[in-house]
Design a protein around this motif. Structure first.
Motif, short mmCIF file in Angstrom:
data_model
loop_
_atom_site.label_atom_id
_atom_site.label_comp_id
_atom_site.label_asym_id
_atom_site.label_seq_id
_atom_site.Cartn_x
_atom_site.Cartn_y
_atom_site.Cartn_z
N PRO A 100 70.37 45.27 15.66
CA PRO A 100 70.76 46.62 15.24
C PRO A 100 70.97 47.52 16.47
CG PRO A 100 68.39 46.38 15.08
CD PRO A 100 68.94 45.03 15.49
N PRO A 101 71.56 48.68 16.28
CA PRO A 101 71.69 49.63 17.39
C PRO A 101 70.31 50.09 17.88
CG PRO A 101 73.06 50.29 15.51
CD PRO A 101 72.19 49.17 15.05
N LYS A 102 70.30 50.69 19.05
CA LYS A 102 69.06 51.23 19.62
C LYS A 102 68.44 52.24 18.64
CE LYS A 102 67.35 53.30 23.84
NZ LYS A 102 67.65 53.87 25.13
N ASN A 103 67.12 52.23 18.55
CA ASN A 103 66.35 53.13 17.67
C ASN A 103 66.53 52.85 16.18
OD1 ASN A 103 65.26 54.52 19.92
ND2 ASN A 103 67.13 55.74 20.04
N VAL A 104 67.12 51.72 15.87
CA VAL A 104 67.27 51.28 14.48
C VAL A 104 66.59 49.92 14.38
CG1 VAL A 104 68.92 50.65 12.66
CG2 VAL A 104 69.45 52.53 14.23
N PHE A 105 66.00 49.65 13.23
CA PHE A 105 65.36 48.36 13.00
C PHE A 105 66.18 47.59 11.97
CE2 PHE A 105 62.15 51.11 14.65
CZ PHE A 105 61.38 50.28 15.47
N LYS A 106 66.01 46.27 11.98
CA LYS A 106 66.75 45.45 11.02
C LYS A 106 65.78 44.60 10.23
CE LYS A 106 70.90 43.70 11.67
NZ LYS A 106 72.03 42.85 12.13
N LEU A 107 65.98 44.62 8.91
CA LEU A 107 65.23 43.78 7.98
C LEU A 107 66.17 42.70 7.47
CD1 LEU A 107 62.99 43.05 5.86
CD2 LEU A 107 64.04 44.81 4.39
N ASN A 108 65.77 41.45 7.67
CA ASN A 108 66.46 40.33 7.04
C ASN A 108 65.51 39.75 6.02
OD1 ASN A 108 67.73 40.30 9.97
ND2 ASN A 108 69.17 39.33 8.58
N CYS B 116 64.13 29.33 -4.42
CA CYS B 116 63.68 28.82 -5.71
C CYS B 116 63.77 27.31 -5.64
CB CYS B 116 64.54 29.39 -6.83
SG CYS B 116 63.84 29.17 -8.46
N LYS B 117 62.66 26.64 -5.80
CA LYS B 117 62.60 25.19 -5.66
C LYS B 117 62.31 24.53 -7.00
CE LYS B 117 63.33 25.36 -1.26
NZ LYS B 117 64.59 24.99 -0.69
N LYS B 118 61.92 23.27 -6.95
CA LYS B 118 61.67 22.53 -8.19
C LYS B 118 60.65 23.23 -9.06
CE LYS B 118 58.63 19.55 -5.55
NZ LYS B 118 58.40 18.26 -5.03
N MET B 119 60.80 23.04 -10.36
CA MET B 119 59.94 23.67 -11.36
C MET B 119 60.08 25.20 -11.34
SD MET B 119 58.30 20.97 -12.66
CE MET B 119 56.88 21.64 -13.47
N ASN B 120 61.20 25.71 -10.78
CA ASN B 120 61.48 27.15 -10.70
C ASN B 120 60.41 27.94 -9.95
OD1 ASN B 120 63.95 27.01 -12.01
ND2 ASN B 120 63.01 27.17 -14.02
N MET B 121 59.79 27.29 -8.97
CA MET B 121 58.84 28.01 -8.11
C MET B 121 59.66 28.89 -7.17
SD MET B 121 55.90 27.31 -9.16
CE MET B 121 54.98 28.15 -7.90
N ALA B 122 59.41 30.18 -7.22
CA ALA B 122 60.20 31.14 -6.46
C ALA B 122 59.36 31.82 -5.39
CB ALA B 122 60.79 32.19 -7.40
N ALA B 123 60.02 32.21 -4.32
CA ALA B 123 59.35 32.87 -3.21
C ALA B 123 60.35 33.73 -2.46
CB ALA B 123 58.72 31.83 -2.29
N ALA B 124 59.81 34.60 -1.62
CA ALA B 124 60.65 35.47 -0.80
C ALA B 124 60.03 35.56 0.59
CB ALA B 124 60.74 36.86 -1.42
N GLY B 125 60.88 35.86 1.55
CA GLY B 125 60.39 36.05 2.92
C GLY B 125 61.30 37.00 3.65
N GLY B 126 60.77 37.64 4.66
CA GLY B 126 61.58 38.55 5.44
C GLY B 126 60.92 38.91 6.75
N LEU B 127 61.72 39.51 7.62
CA LEU B 127 61.22 39.92 8.93
C LEU B 127 61.95 41.16 9.40
CD1 LEU B 127 62.78 37.69 11.68
CD2 LEU B 127 63.29 37.34 9.28
N ILE B 128 61.25 41.93 10.19
CA ILE B 128 61.79 43.17 10.76
C ILE B 128 61.82 42.99 12.27
CG2 ILE B 128 61.46 45.65 11.05
CD1 ILE B 128 59.88 45.54 8.35
N ARG B 129 62.99 43.30 12.86
CA ARG B 129 63.16 43.19 14.31
C ARG B 129 63.76 44.48 14.86
NH1 ARG B 129 66.00 37.31 14.40
NH2 ARG B 129 66.60 37.94 12.30
N ASN B 130 63.57 44.69 16.15
CA ASN B 130 64.14 45.87 16.80
C ASN B 130 65.46 45.52 17.46
OD1 ASN B 130 63.51 44.58 19.23
ND2 ASN B 130 61.72 45.86 19.65
N ALA B 131 66.00 46.48 18.20
CA ALA B 131 67.32 46.31 18.83
C ALA B 131 67.34 45.21 19.88
CB ALA B 131 67.77 47.63 19.44
N ASN B 132 66.18 44.83 20.40
CA ASN B 132 66.11 43.73 21.37
C ASN B 132 65.91 42.39 20.68
OD1 ASN B 132 66.35 45.46 23.61
ND2 ASN B 132 64.19 45.97 23.44
#
Length: 195
Positions: free
Chosen positions: A31-39, A44-60
């Protein structure tokens, strides 16, 4: 021959003559300087087991925080929405007030853009996400291809093996570090797209 060159050669061999597809390269961009980025991502795997994940990073490209959440039995759309909700909530609680958000699910972008308020299975979750977005901060949500979201994909798949619930990640798990380095150095990965 480098790995990227080998991947390109392999993908080019898969294109049929006269096809209206081409190979493009996609990778994570800071992201630009002074902005953060969330990805974030859902899985969803077998038997419809669902999950989520994410991370926040800075401009560097430095890791600020991350999460994984085992949602239990659910759909991929629900997992993607929970990932977005958890990621936005985490960013807010960390005091971040300028945030770019990237998701690799076009369906999620479409659900959030739909202002018709027609009821669907995800209405309450979408309303919760909109309430988070409408707080006193700057949030911009956009779609990216999976090739630019490998780190979040790793965390979503990691979450399936965790106990039910939300798990805060102060430090990156060892398995995601390789993806973080690829992202920091601007590596791109091939994908077929319409010409």
């Amino acid at each position: 021959m480098t790995r990227a060159e080998n991947s390109h050669k392999t993908m080019m061999a898969l294109i049929k003559p006269g096809a209206s597809k081409m190979v493009k390269y996609f990778g994570w961009k800071p992201p630009p300087k002074n902005v953060f980025k969330l990805n974030n991502d859902g899985a969803c795997k077998k038997m419809n087991m669902a999950a989520a994940g994410g991370l926040i990073r800075n401009a560097n490209g430095n890791w600020i925080a991350g999460f994984c959440a085992n949602i239990g039995i659910s759909s991929i759309t629900s997992a993607e929405l929970w990932g977005l909700f958890y990621g936005l909530d985490l960013a807010w609680k960390l005091g971040i007030r300028s945030l770019l958000v990237e998701v690799d699910s076009k369906c999620i972008i479409d659900l959030l853009a739909d202002t018709s308020n027609s009821p669907n299975n995800f209405s309450s979750m979408i309303q919760s996400i909109r309430r988070l977005i409408n707080r006193e901060w700057h949030v911009c949500i956009g779609h990216i291809y999976r090739e630019a979201n490998f780190a979040a994909d790793f965390l979503a798949n990691l979450a399936i093996r965790q106990p039910l619930g939300f798990h805060f990640l102060h430090n990156p798990p060892s398995g995601v570090v390789n993806y973080l380095f690829h992202d920091m150095y601007g590596n791109a990965f091939p994908r077929f797209v319409s010409a």
